[in-house]
Scaffold this motif. Structure first.
Motif, PDB file in Angstrom:
ATOM      1  N   SER A   1       0.685  -0.943   0.158  1.00  0.00           N
ATOM      2  CA  SER A   1       0.006   0.097   0.025  1.00  0.00           C
ATOM      3  C   SER A   1       0.881   1.389  -0.042  1.00  0.00           C
ATOM      4  N   TYR A   2       0.591   2.023  -0.770  1.00  0.00           N
ATOM      5  CA  TYR A   2       1.153   3.476  -0.904  1.00  0.00           C
ATOM      6  C   TYR A   2       0.375   4.616  -0.447  1.00  0.00           C
ATOM      7  N   GLY A   3      -1.250   4.351  -0.068  1.00  0.00           N
ATOM      8  CA  GLY A   3      -1.928   5.098   0.556  1.00  0.00           C
ATOM      9  C   GLY A   3      -2.177   6.293  -0.508  1.00  0.00           C
ATOM     10  N   LYS A   4      -1.906   7.605   0.003  1.00  0.00           N
ATOM     11  CA  LYS A   4      -2.015   8.747  -0.995  1.00  0.00           C
ATOM     12  C   LYS A   4      -0.836   9.362  -1.503  1.00  0.00           C
ATOM     13  N   GLU A   5       0.214   8.593  -1.075  1.00  0.00           N
ATOM     14  CA  GLU A   5       1.700   9.005  -1.318  1.00  0.00           C
ATOM     15  C   GLU A   5       2.249   8.868  -2.542  1.00  0.00           C
ATOM     16  N   ARG A   6       1.637   8.460  -3.478  1.00  0.00           N
ATOM     17  CA  ARG A   6       2.083   8.331  -5.050  1.00  0.00           C
ATOM     18  C   ARG A   6       0.856   8.639  -5.947  1.00  0.00           C
TER      19      ARG A   6
END
Length: 166
Positions: free
Chosen positions: A134-139
Motif C-alpha cells: 500500500s502506498y495510500g495517498k503518497e504516489r
C-alpha cells in the motif's frame, strides 16, 4: 499481278498491325506492392507486453475496495496472462486519493491491493507469485484536487516484479 496484290495485302496487314501496336500501351505494369506486416517491438511476456496488451491498472470507487465490474475484465486478462507466463511475479500496489488521513489511506490501499490479489488467486494464479503493498495517498498520478484526479488515484496498480513487496 498476283504478286502485286499479295504484296499489297501483306503490306496492308503490316501497316494495320503497326497501327494497332502504336495504340497499345508500351508501359509495363508494376507489380502490386507486397503488404508489409508491421512487426511489434513488444517482447511477449515482458512488462511492456503486460502493460500494453493486458492492462496494469484497475480503479476503485470512493472509500471502497471491492473490485468493480470494469476492473474484473482487466483482472481476468491479467490472470490469463500470468497463467501463460508462470515464472512472472507481480507486485500489486494499492493507492488512494488525497482525502482522508495518511493512516486511513494506507489501510484502504492495503485492502485494495489485497482485493486485487484475491481476485487473481480466485482465477487460478498462485498466491506465492503475488505480493501486495500500500502506498495510500503518497504516489498520486494526478495532483489536482478534483473528482477527475481523485478517480485516477484510487487504483490498484500491478507491476511485474522480481518478488519484492510485503
Amino acid at each position: 499481278m498476283f504478286r502485286v496484290t499479295t504484296t499489297i495485302k501483306v503490306g496492308f496487314v503490316l501497316v494495320a498491325a503497326g497501327l494497332l501496336a502504336a495504340c497499345s500501351s508500351t508501359k509495363e505494369e508494376a507489380p502490386a506492392p507486397v503488404a508489409q506486416v508491421p512487426t511489434s517491438s513488444i517482447v511477449p511476456g515482458s512488462a511492456e507486453d503486460f502493460r500494453v496488451n493486458v492492462g496494469d491498472t484497475v480503479f476503485f470507487d470512493l472509500d471502497q475496495y471491492s473490485v468493480r465490474p470494469d476492473a474484473q475484465a482487466v483482472l481476468q486478462k491479467q490472470a490469463a496472462w500470468l497463467k501463460q507466463y508462470p515464472s512472472v511475479k507481480l507486485l500489486v500496489e494499492g493507492h488512494c486519493d488525497e482525502r482522508g488521513t495518511r493512516e486511513y489511506n494506507l489501510a484502504l490501499g492495503d485492502r485494495r491491493a489485497y482485493a486485487v490479489k484475491e481476485f487473481l488467486t480466485s482465477m487460478g494464479v498462485d498466491a506465492a507469485r503475488l505480493q501486495t503493498k500500500s502506498y495510500g495517498k503518497e504516489r498520486p498520478v494526478c495532483a489536482d484536487s478534483d473528482e477527475s484526479c481523485w478517480q485516477q488515484n484510487r487504483r490498484g496498480y500491478s507491476v511485474i516484479s522480481s518478488g519484492a513487496g510485503s
